[in-house]
Design a protein around this motif. Structure first.
Motif, mmCIF file in Angstrom:
data_model
loop_
_atom_site.group_PDB
_atom_site.id
_atom_site.type_symbol
_atom_site.label_atom_id
_atom_site.label_comp_id
_atom_site.label_asym_id
_atom_site.label_seq_id
_atom_site.Cartn_x
_atom_site.Cartn_y
_atom_site.Cartn_z
ATOM 1 N N VAL A 103 4.328 -8.141 24.492
ATOM 2 C CA VAL A 103 4.942 -6.650 24.880
ATOM 3 C C VAL A 103 6.106 -6.318 24.014
ATOM 4 C CG1 VAL A 103 5.931 -5.128 26.771
ATOM 5 C CG2 VAL A 103 4.137 -6.612 27.345
ATOM 6 N N VAL A 104 6.290 -5.343 23.199
ATOM 7 C CA VAL A 104 7.298 -5.027 22.260
ATOM 8 C C VAL A 104 8.039 -3.806 22.570
ATOM 9 C CG1 VAL A 104 7.991 -4.633 19.891
ATOM 10 C CG2 VAL A 104 6.385 -6.391 20.528
ATOM 11 N N ASN A 105 9.342 -3.526 22.901
ATOM 12 C CA ASN A 105 9.873 -2.337 23.344
ATOM 13 C C ASN A 105 11.259 -2.320 22.058
ATOM 14 O OD1 ASN A 105 11.114 -0.136 24.345
ATOM 15 N ND2 ASN A 105 11.135 -0.791 26.411
ATOM 16 N N LEU A 106 11.235 -1.470 21.297
ATOM 17 C CA LEU A 106 12.043 -1.084 20.269
ATOM 18 C C LEU A 106 12.792 0.150 20.323
ATOM 19 C CD1 LEU A 106 10.259 -2.582 17.103
ATOM 20 C CD2 LEU A 106 11.543 -3.844 18.754
ATOM 21 N N ASP A 107 13.902 0.138 20.956
ATOM 22 C CA ASP A 107 14.642 1.501 21.221
ATOM 23 C C ASP A 107 14.829 2.225 19.682
ATOM 24 O OD1 ASP A 107 14.758 0.994 23.715
ATOM 25 O OD2 ASP A 107 16.795 0.903 23.933
ATOM 26 N N GLU A 108 14.677 3.549 19.863
ATOM 27 C CA GLU A 108 14.691 4.324 18.601
ATOM 28 C C GLU A 108 16.215 4.594 17.942
ATOM 29 O OE1 GLU A 108 12.494 5.411 16.633
ATOM 30 O OE2 GLU A 108 10.751 5.066 17.964
ATOM 31 N N ASP A 109 17.244 4.295 19.111
ATOM 32 C CA ASP A 109 18.599 4.894 18.767
ATOM 33 C C ASP A 109 19.150 3.726 18.287
ATOM 34 O OD1 ASP A 109 18.576 3.341 20.962
ATOM 35 O OD2 ASP A 109 20.268 4.313 22.156
ATOM 36 N N VAL A 110 18.379 2.309 17.952
ATOM 37 C CA VAL A 110 19.394 1.089 17.480
ATOM 38 C C VAL A 110 19.692 1.389 16.020
ATOM 39 C CG1 VAL A 110 19.062 -1.328 16.979
ATOM 40 C CG2 VAL A 110 18.078 -0.516 18.978
ATOM 41 N N ASN A 133 23.255 -14.949 3.509
ATOM 42 C CA ASN A 133 23.685 -13.827 2.887
ATOM 43 C C ASN A 133 23.315 -12.620 3.561
ATOM 44 O OD1 ASN A 133 24.789 -12.341 0.457
ATOM 45 N ND2 ASN A 133 22.672 -11.881 -0.023
ATOM 46 N N LEU A 134 24.687 -12.153 4.430
ATOM 47 C CA LEU A 134 24.310 -10.935 5.452
ATOM 48 C C LEU A 134 24.497 -9.752 4.504
ATOM 49 C CD1 LEU A 134 26.946 -12.381 8.042
ATOM 50 C CD2 LEU A 134 24.570 -12.882 7.723
ATOM 51 N N VAL A 135 23.422 -8.853 4.785
ATOM 52 C CA VAL A 135 23.618 -7.474 4.561
ATOM 53 C C VAL A 135 23.220 -6.573 5.582
ATOM 54 C CG1 VAL A 135 22.660 -8.269 2.033
ATOM 55 C CG2 VAL A 135 21.205 -7.750 3.887
ATOM 56 N N GLU A 136 23.807 -5.360 5.037
ATOM 57 C CA GLU A 136 23.653 -4.169 6.359
ATOM 58 C C GLU A 136 22.011 -4.121 6.318
ATOM 59 O OE1 GLU A 136 25.342 -0.184 8.007
ATOM 60 O OE2 GLU A 136 26.075 -0.931 6.160
ATOM 61 N N THR A 137 21.489 -4.121 7.689
ATOM 62 C CA THR A 137 20.021 -4.139 7.742
ATOM 63 C C THR A 137 19.623 -3.216 9.112
ATOM 64 O OG1 THR A 137 19.598 -6.305 6.986
ATOM 65 C CG2 THR A 137 17.862 -5.347 7.860
ATOM 66 N N ASP A 138 18.511 -2.213 8.589
ATOM 67 C CA ASP A 138 18.186 -1.373 9.803
ATOM 68 C C ASP A 138 17.432 -2.208 10.679
ATOM 69 O OD1 ASP A 138 16.760 0.448 11.440
ATOM 70 O OD2 ASP A 138 16.631 1.931 10.081
ATOM 71 N N MET A 139 17.978 -2.592 11.975
ATOM 72 C CA MET A 139 17.566 -3.389 12.758
ATOM 73 C C MET A 139 15.975 -2.899 13.338
ATOM 74 S SD MET A 139 19.095 -6.055 12.601
ATOM 75 C CE MET A 139 18.097 -7.038 14.082
ATOM 76 N N HIS A 140 16.048 -1.740 13.717
ATOM 77 C CA HIS A 140 14.563 -1.032 14.064
ATOM 78 C C HIS A 140 13.394 -1.582 13.145
ATOM 79 C CE1 HIS A 140 11.627 1.981 15.234
ATOM 80 N NE2 HIS A 140 12.173 1.674 16.404
ATOM 81 N N GLN A 141 13.721 -0.895 11.913
ATOM 82 C CA GLN A 141 12.675 -1.284 10.948
ATOM 83 C C GLN A 141 12.452 -2.746 10.554
ATOM 84 O OE1 GLN A 141 11.009 1.246 9.481
ATOM 85 N NE2 GLN A 141 9.816 -0.455 8.668
ATOM 86 N N PHE A 142 13.690 -3.608 10.520
ATOM 87 C CA PHE A 142 13.696 -4.960 10.298
ATOM 88 C C PHE A 142 12.592 -5.617 11.580
ATOM 89 C CE2 PHE A 142 14.955 -9.178 11.785
ATOM 90 C CZ PHE A 142 14.679 -9.846 10.812
ATOM 91 N N MET A 143 12.960 -5.303 12.735
ATOM 92 C CA MET A 143 12.043 -5.931 13.889
ATOM 93 C C MET A 143 10.658 -5.364 13.773
ATOM 94 S SD MET A 143 13.629 -8.151 15.599
ATOM 95 C CE MET A 143 12.430 -8.238 16.736
ATOM 96 N N PHE A 144 10.329 -4.315 13.400
ATOM 97 C CA PHE A 144 9.029 -3.645 13.271
ATOM 98 C C PHE A 144 8.017 -4.527 12.273
ATOM 99 C CE2 PHE A 144 5.878 -0.791 11.284
ATOM 100 C CZ PHE A 144 5.108 -0.586 12.288
ATOM 101 N N ASN A 145 8.745 -4.886 11.028
ATOM 102 C CA ASN A 145 8.330 -5.436 10.048
ATOM 103 C C ASN A 145 8.231 -6.960 10.114
ATOM 104 O OD1 ASN A 145 8.114 -3.320 8.224
ATOM 105 N ND2 ASN A 145 10.228 -3.535 7.399
#
Length: 502
Positions: free
Chosen positions: A374-381, A347-359
């Motif tokens: 080592v984790v590097n999550l760009d803020e503009d994603v 079930n594909l839903v629009e998801t905030d990828m930055h928040q998803f990866m953080f969780n």
């Protein structure tokens, strides 16, 4: 013809009432409105042209009563010519902007100069083909500056240049539209409607080139001696069938256009309200895997039952118990794989990828041990269309594979780097390890079900095959780069919903 006009008006009103900024759809609707005015002004001009007096009823499928009414409408032909010039040039101008609107977020600045040139040429043509300007140019240049032949040559040359430029812009806009579909990675669930809009546009512009190829043009002839203006006839094709079928062609095209615009608006509204989702079927592995698992489970159960039926004198209890225990272990593994290979729904839903990866990393991080993370999550994603449960499972499979690849190297050299970034119109997630790497021979088979370079007692070759199917179901792409004794890098690319113009 009235049906076509009604459909266009409905589209225009509908888009005006929409709060979403649907730039391409609004450009397309504006192009249609300009086209309606161009057709209306031509019909009005033909109605007042005595040359077509006896045959005008055969054109555009309009009732005689309408033609007669238009013949006597109190409006000067100069005004009609200006309206025809403005609307026909507006079709070209707005149509070109429609063709580039899909890729404005990702296109380079090299086309800005052409857009300025297009604006200048539109204004130049509006001025040059104005009836009053034509009149004054003729009065003040003939015969003092130019002869009649020279004036005609200049007019014909200028008209040939503008016709070539206008038709060139239309052809360029169609090419640009085609290129935009190749440059901008649209999701499948909207691609059909976007392509539908593009097809509508091409059909409209093709009919425009047939009917209005000459516009704008010189439609007056001046007599300086008599101080008199003669209005010239519009050049029409001798094949009247074209003009009879023309309204029906426009109706079908505009209805298709209305359907595509409505569906895109509906999808956009749902996405805005976070109510939009896509359900897909995903085959986690192919039929061969299912058959293999089913067969092996039956064989293991058969071996296990035979061992348990052995008489005590024939049994080496300790050895037999170990075999039975291992059979249980193999059965559980196969059962898990078998259940996992059944067709499932994502079930594909629009998801905030930055928040998803953080969780997601919060849950996964505890399972990553004996190595540096080592984790590097760009803020503009921004966001992507994903199934959070399945996508997290895909990440777990890759991370487990990365940890296995580092088993044989010193702990201080073990490192996993996770990076999330936005590149062009894609969201790119990369997972890199410092393991033993994958040989070139094995690299081409890593997504093949049941393929593994490791001993089969530990690895069944299902995890990466599953991961590949999951990413493909997300309309994404997964790539692998690997160098032996250096490490492996998995790169997952997903369409960036923040880069789409709907």
């Amino acid at each position: 013809m009235f049906c076509f006009i009604l459909v266009v008006i409905v589209i225009f009103i509908y888009l005006l009432l929409q709060k979403d900024n649907q730039i391409p759809s609004k450009y397309l609707a504006a192009t249609l409105i300009a086209y309606v005015f161009a057709i209306f002004s031509m019909i009005l001009y033909l109605a007042k042209d005595s040359y077509y007096y006896n045959i005008v009823y055969n054109y555009f499928s309009l009732p005689k009563a309408v033609w007669k009414y238009l013949m006597f409408v109190d409006i000067s032909r100069k005004v009609i010519i200006r309206l025809m010039n403005i609307s026909s040039l507006a079709v070209i101008f707005l149509g070109y902007h429609f063709s580039i609107s899909y890729q404005k977020k990702v296109m380079s600045h090299k086309w800005v100069g052409f857009r300025i040139l297009l604006s200048v040429m539109v204004v130049l043509q509006l001025v040059a083909y104005d009836p009053d300007l034509q009149y004054y140019i003729y009065i003040y240049t003939y015969p003092s500056l130019f002869t009649l032949e020279q004036i005609e040559f200049i007019k014909n040359s200028f008209h040939a240049l503008t016709v070539a430029f206008n038709l060139g812009v239309i052809i360029l806009s169609i090419i640009q539209l085609f290129l935009s579909y190749r440059k901008v990675h649209f999701l499948n669930f909207v691609r059909i409607y976007l392509v539908g809009e593009g097809v509508c546009y091409m059909l409209i512009m093709m009919s425009y080139m047939v009917i209005f190829w000459f516009s704008p043009t010189w439609l007056i002839k001046v007599s300086k001696i008599a101080d008199y203006i003669v209005y010239l006839s519009v050049t029409l094709s001798r094949n009247q069938i074209i003009y009879t079928a023309y309204p029906y062609y426009l109706i079908i095209t505009s209805l298709l256009c209305a359907f595509c615009i409505y569906e895109l608006a509906k999808i956009k509204t749902q996405m805005k309200s976070k109510e939009f989702s896509i359900t897909k079927q995903i085959d986690a592995a192919d039929t061969t895997t299912k058959i293999f698992c089913h067969y092996m489970k039956n064989e293991i159960l058969s071996i296990q039952s035979k061992l348990e039926m052995l008489e005590p004198p024939q049994r080496n209890n300790e050895g037999i118990d170990e075999v039975i225990e291992h059979c249980n272990y193999l059965y559980e593994r196969l059962d898990t794989i078998h259940r996992g290979t059944k067709t499932s729904k994502i079930n594909l839903v629009e998801t905030d990828m930055h928040q998803f990866m953080f969780n997601c990393l919060k849950h996964i991080e505890s399972n990553i041990c004996n190595c540096e993370l080592v984790v590097n999550l760009d803020e503009d994603v921004t966001s992507a269309m994903i199934d959070p449960i399945y996508f997290e499972q895909a990440l777990k499979n890759i991370l487990e594979n990365a940890q296995d690849a580092m088993d044989t190297i010193p702990i201080e050299q073990r490192k996993i780097t996770i990076r999330l970034q936005s590149i062009s119109n894609m969201i790119v997630l990369s997972i890199e390890d410092t393991g033993v790497g994958i040989s070139k021979e094995n690299l081409t088979n890593i997504f093949t079900p049941l393929y593994s370079s490791k001993p089969i007692t530990k690895h069944w070759g299902i995890g990466l095959a599953l991961t590949h199917r999951i990413i493909m179901a997300h309309e994404g792409k997964i790539e692998v780069e690997s160098h032996e004794k250096i490490g492996t890098k998995f790169k997952i690319s997903l369409p960036d919903m923040g880069k789409y113009v709907l």
